[in-house]
Scaffold this motif. Structure first.
Motif, mmCIF file in Angstrom:
data_model
loop_
_atom_site.group_PDB
_atom_site.id
_atom_site.type_symbol
_atom_site.label_atom_id
_atom_site.label_comp_id
_atom_site.label_asym_id
_atom_site.label_seq_id
_atom_site.Cartn_x
_atom_site.Cartn_y
_atom_site.Cartn_z
ATOM 1 N N LEU A 189 -9.975 5.674 -5.886
ATOM 2 C CA LEU A 189 -10.224 7.112 -6.004
ATOM 3 C C LEU A 189 -8.919 7.871 -6.217
ATOM 4 C CD1 LEU A 189 -12.930 7.642 -3.239
ATOM 5 C CD2 LEU A 189 -13.241 7.770 -5.705
ATOM 6 N N LYS A 190 -7.873 7.492 -5.501
ATOM 7 C CA LYS A 190 -6.570 8.149 -5.668
ATOM 8 C C LYS A 190 -6.032 7.929 -7.084
ATOM 9 C CE LYS A 190 -5.002 7.762 -0.878
ATOM 10 N NZ LYS A 190 -4.056 7.080 0.021
ATOM 11 N N LYS A 191 -6.167 6.700 -7.566
ATOM 12 C CA LYS A 191 -5.658 6.383 -8.906
ATOM 13 C C LYS A 191 -6.424 7.135 -9.967
ATOM 14 C CE LYS A 191 -6.718 2.673 -11.108
ATOM 15 N NZ LYS A 191 -6.953 1.946 -12.293
ATOM 16 N N ALA A 214 2.068 9.653 -5.444
ATOM 17 C CA ALA A 214 2.705 10.922 -5.097
ATOM 18 C C ALA A 214 3.717 11.347 -6.152
ATOM 19 C CB ALA A 214 3.389 10.807 -3.739
ATOM 20 N N SER A 215 4.380 10.373 -6.785
ATOM 21 C CA SER A 215 5.372 10.715 -7.809
ATOM 22 C C SER A 215 4.705 11.175 -9.098
ATOM 23 C CB SER A 215 6.288 9.529 -8.091
ATOM 24 O OG SER A 215 5.577 8.503 -8.769
ATOM 25 N N ALA A 241 1.869 3.738 -11.031
ATOM 26 C CA ALA A 241 0.739 3.715 -10.100
ATOM 27 C C ALA A 241 -0.242 2.606 -10.468
ATOM 28 C CB ALA A 241 0.031 5.063 -10.089
ATOM 29 N N ALA A 242 -0.432 2.375 -11.759
ATOM 30 C CA ALA A 242 -1.362 1.335 -12.192
ATOM 31 C C ALA A 242 -0.855 -0.054 -11.787
ATOM 32 C CB ALA A 242 -1.573 1.402 -13.692
ATOM 33 N N ILE A 270 0.840 -1.200 0.000
ATOM 34 C CA ILE A 270 0.000 0.000 0.000
ATOM 35 C C ILE A 270 0.877 1.254 0.000
ATOM 36 C CG2 ILE A 270 -1.674 1.320 1.355
ATOM 37 C CD1 ILE A 270 -2.946 -1.350 2.134
ATOM 38 N N LYS A 271 1.980 1.229 0.750
ATOM 39 C CA LYS A 271 2.896 2.370 0.762
ATOM 40 C C LYS A 271 3.545 2.571 -0.600
ATOM 41 C CE LYS A 271 4.045 2.285 5.663
ATOM 42 N NZ LYS A 271 5.093 2.009 6.663
ATOM 43 N N LYS A 272 3.864 1.482 -1.302
ATOM 44 C CA LYS A 272 4.429 1.600 -2.641
ATOM 45 C C LYS A 272 3.424 2.243 -3.588
ATOM 46 C CE LYS A 272 7.762 -2.168 -2.478
ATOM 47 N NZ LYS A 272 8.128 -3.497 -3.001
ATOM 48 N N PHE A 273 2.148 1.887 -3.445
ATOM 49 C CA PHE A 273 1.113 2.505 -4.274
ATOM 50 C C PHE A 273 1.016 3.994 -3.974
ATOM 51 C CE2 PHE A 273 -3.290 4.030 -4.428
ATOM 52 C CZ PHE A 273 -3.466 4.026 -5.792
#
Length: 86
Positions: free
Chosen positions: A81-83, A40-41, A47-48, A32-35
Motif C-alpha cells: 500500500l505504501k509503495k 520517505a525519500s 523504493a521498488a 523494512i527500515k530501508k524500504f
C-alpha cells in the motif's frame, strides 16, 4: 544450572538458536527500515528495489519460523500500500 548432560546440551543449543533468531530479526527490521526510508525519500526506483528485498526478507523469516504467516501477510500488505501510494 542443569546437571544432566541432555539438559546442558539443550541450554547450549537454545542459546545458539536464540542468537540466530536475533540476527534474523535484525536483518528483517533493517530491510523494512530501508524500504520505509526509500518511500520517505520519494524515489520510486529505490523504493521498488527495497520493496522487493523487504518482501523476500519477510518470506524468509516466515520459512525460518521467525514470523507468523499472518504477520508477514500484514507487513507485505502495508508495504504494498505504501509503495502504490507513491
Amino acid at each position: 544450572m542443569p546437571n544432566i548432560k541432555s539438559a546442558k546440551k539443550r541450554v547450549s543449543l537454545s542459546r545458539i538458536a536464540n542468537e540466530r533468531n536475533k540476527m534474523e530479526k535484525s536483518v528483517l527490521k533493517t530491510t523494512i527500515k530501508k524500504f520505509d526510508a526509500a518511500v520517505a525519500s520519494g524515489d520510486k526506483e529505490e523504493a521498488a528495489t527495497a520493496y522487493t528485498a523487504a518482501v523476500v526478507a519477510v518470506d524468509k523469516a516466515v520459512n525460518k519460523g521467525i514470523l507468523h504467516k499472518n504477520n508477514a501477510a500484514r507487513k507485505k500488505s502495508s508495504m504494498t500500500l505504501k509503495k502504490n501510494a507513491m
